[in-house]
Design an enzyme around this catalytic site. Structure first.
Site, PDB file in Angstrom:
ATOM      1  N   ARG A  58     -27.022 -20.754  23.005  1.00 45.20           N
ATOM      2  CA  ARG A  58     -28.151 -19.831  22.800  1.00 45.20           C
ATOM      3  C   ARG A  58     -28.146 -18.692  23.823  1.00 45.20           C
ATOM      4  O   ARG A  58     -29.170 -18.314  24.377  1.00 45.20           O
ATOM      5  CB  ARG A  58     -29.487 -20.582  22.824  1.00 45.20           C
ATOM      6  CG  ARG A  58     -29.577 -21.678  21.784  1.00 45.20           C
ATOM      7  CD  ARG A  58     -30.948 -22.290  21.728  1.00 45.20           C
ATOM      8  NE  ARG A  58     -31.929 -21.352  21.187  1.00 45.20           N
ATOM      9  CZ  ARG A  58     -32.115 -21.101  19.887  1.00 45.20           C
ATOM     10  NH1 ARG A  58     -31.364 -21.717  18.975  1.00 45.20           N
ATOM     11  NH2 ARG A  58     -33.023 -20.247  19.488  1.00 45.20           N
ATOM     12  N   HIS A 100     -15.664   0.000  23.091  1.00 43.31           N
ATOM     13  CA  HIS A 100     -16.765  -0.576  22.322  1.00 43.31           C
ATOM     14  C   HIS A 100     -16.217  -1.159  21.022  1.00 43.31           C
ATOM     15  O   HIS A 100     -15.170  -0.724  20.523  1.00 43.31           O
ATOM     16  CB  HIS A 100     -17.812   0.503  22.018  1.00 43.31           C
ATOM     17  CG  HIS A 100     -19.002   0.011  21.256  1.00 43.31           C
ATOM     18  ND1 HIS A 100     -19.816  -1.003  21.716  1.00 43.31           N
ATOM     19  CD2 HIS A 100     -19.509   0.372  20.035  1.00 43.31           C
ATOM     20  CE1 HIS A 100     -20.775  -1.224  20.829  1.00 43.31           C
ATOM     21  NE2 HIS A 100     -20.608  -0.416  19.808  1.00 43.31           N
ATOM     22  N   GLU A 108     -26.358  -8.910  26.790  1.00 43.28           N
ATOM     23  CA  GLU A 108     -26.368  -9.316  28.186  1.00 43.28           C
ATOM     24  C   GLU A 108     -24.956  -9.426  28.748  1.00 43.28           C
ATOM     25  O   GLU A 108     -23.998  -9.641  28.009  1.00 43.28           O
ATOM     26  CB  GLU A 108     -27.137 -10.637  28.368  1.00 43.28           C
ATOM     27  CG  GLU A 108     -26.714 -11.754  27.422  1.00 43.28           C
ATOM     28  CD  GLU A 108     -25.955 -12.876  28.116  1.00 43.28           C
ATOM     29  OE1 GLU A 108     -25.254 -12.588  29.108  1.00 43.28           O
ATOM     30  OE2 GLU A 108     -26.044 -14.020  27.650  1.00 43.28           O
ATOM     31  N   ASP A 129     -23.937  -2.867  14.043  1.00 42.74           N
ATOM     32  CA  ASP A 129     -23.671  -2.907  15.482  1.00 42.74           C
ATOM     33  C   ASP A 129     -24.843  -3.597  16.178  1.00 42.74           C
ATOM     34  O   ASP A 129     -25.902  -2.996  16.367  1.00 42.74           O
ATOM     35  CB  ASP A 129     -23.482  -1.490  16.026  1.00 42.74           C
ATOM     36  CG  ASP A 129     -22.926  -1.475  17.447  1.00 42.74           C
ATOM     37  OD1 ASP A 129     -22.916  -2.543  18.079  1.00 42.74           O
ATOM     38  OD2 ASP A 129     -22.500  -0.395  17.904  1.00 42.74           O
ATOM     39  N   CYS A 183     -20.780  -6.138  23.697  1.00 42.06           N
ATOM     40  CA  CYS A 183     -20.400  -5.784  22.328  1.00 42.06           C
ATOM     41  C   CYS A 183     -19.312  -6.668  21.749  1.00 42.06           C
ATOM     42  O   CYS A 183     -19.414  -7.132  20.605  1.00 42.06           O
ATOM     43  CB  CYS A 183     -19.996  -4.319  22.240  1.00 42.06           C
ATOM     44  SG  CYS A 183     -18.477  -3.882  23.154  1.00 42.06           S
TER      45      CYS A 183
END
Length: 284
Positions: free
Chosen positions: A83, A126, A58, A142, A88
């Protein structure tokens, strides 16, 4: 989203954060896992899958005005304490801390996402993880690429690797990098040289602020399920079950807030909103 200067991270050369036993146990509870007896490949596969099912991919912080801090303790507080999930740099860093706490050797790898025209993106576009087990096996983990492999990929294999998420392959490039493909389509290019967390600060800043990045232009909250995948790009909700796709637009803020809470375990007093007013037509 713009601010005056890029965020800072830990100083170059700093030792990776070492999680204590209490932190490790809290993280395992967060993803519904038991502490493995040994840091082996079987345990890594289970941890990887459970992480994808529990911790959403997210970008809500960007649209809530929350700083994305590339510092291990802050990311553990977010992923485990609050939580939440992340993109990435956040979730893969947090997962790396958990794996080190369980006895795995973990290196951070920088990758460049392959765009629609086949060209790699910016450096540090990334982050992925090179994980070594107690037996010396090397795996590409990943949990921060959204819809990708469910299980780690054998890092040194150069043939097809079957996974519930598709057929994956790691291939060497002429320059010594590694191209990771899914179902014959390149996903990202990895540099096998280990990096430090501070190295990713510029890439994380780019994806928080640049109009050329899709993250500031769209909302995404997505996680793997046992039956498929749930994705919320509010107010659009997409549910995939055994290959079938259902899409609907949620009715009002209360329903959006309920979806974040019940589908992703995220409690929000204030809902994130795309400041530019531009939403991707299909976040998947």
């Amino acid at each position: 989203m713009t601010t005056s200067e890029p965020p800072t991270s830990e100083p170059v050369g700093a030792e990776p954060f070492a999680a204590d036993a209490t932190t490790v146990e809290a993280y395992l509870r967060r993803i519904g896992a038991r502490r493995p007896e040994r840091a082996d490949a079987a345990a890594l596969r289970e941890l990887h899958l459970l992480h994808l099912r529990a911790v959403p991919f997210e970008n809500l912080s960007i649209h809530l005005g929350e700083p994305v801090v590339l510092e291990e303790k802050a990311l553990l507080d977010k992923v485990v304490g609050a939580r939440r999930g992340g993109f990435c740099y956040e979730v893969n860093t947090a997962f790396a801390v958990l794996l080190r706490g369980l006895g795995y050797e973990v290196a951070l790898l920088q990758g460049r996402v392959i765009g629609p025209h086949g060209k790699p993106g910016i450096p540090y576009d990334h982050m992925a993880l090179l994980v070594e087990t107690a037996e010396g096996e090397r795996w590409l983990a990943d949990v921060g690429f959204g819809d990708h492999s469910h299980f780690p990929l054998a890092f040194d294999a150069r043939d097809d690797q079957e996974d519930p998420g598709g057929v994956f392959r790691i291939a060497e490039t002429a320059d010594g990098d590694l191209d990771v493909s899914r179902d014959g389509k390149p996903q990202y290019r990895l540099e096998p040289r280990p990096r430090e967390l501070a190295d990713f600060a510029a890439g994380a800043w780019y994806h928080q602020t640049s109009p050329d990045s899709h993250f500031p232009r769209s909302l995404i909250c997505s996680r793997l399920t046992e039956e498929g995948r749930i994705t919320l790009s509010a107010p659009k909700l997409i549910i995939r079950v055994h290959g079938e796709r259902e899409e609907r637009v949620l009715d009002g803020d209360d329903e959006v807030r309920k979806a974040y809470r019940e589908l992703f375990g995220i409690e929000l007093d204030v809902l994130p909103a795309v400041r530019s007013g531009i939403l991707n037509s299909d976040p998947e």
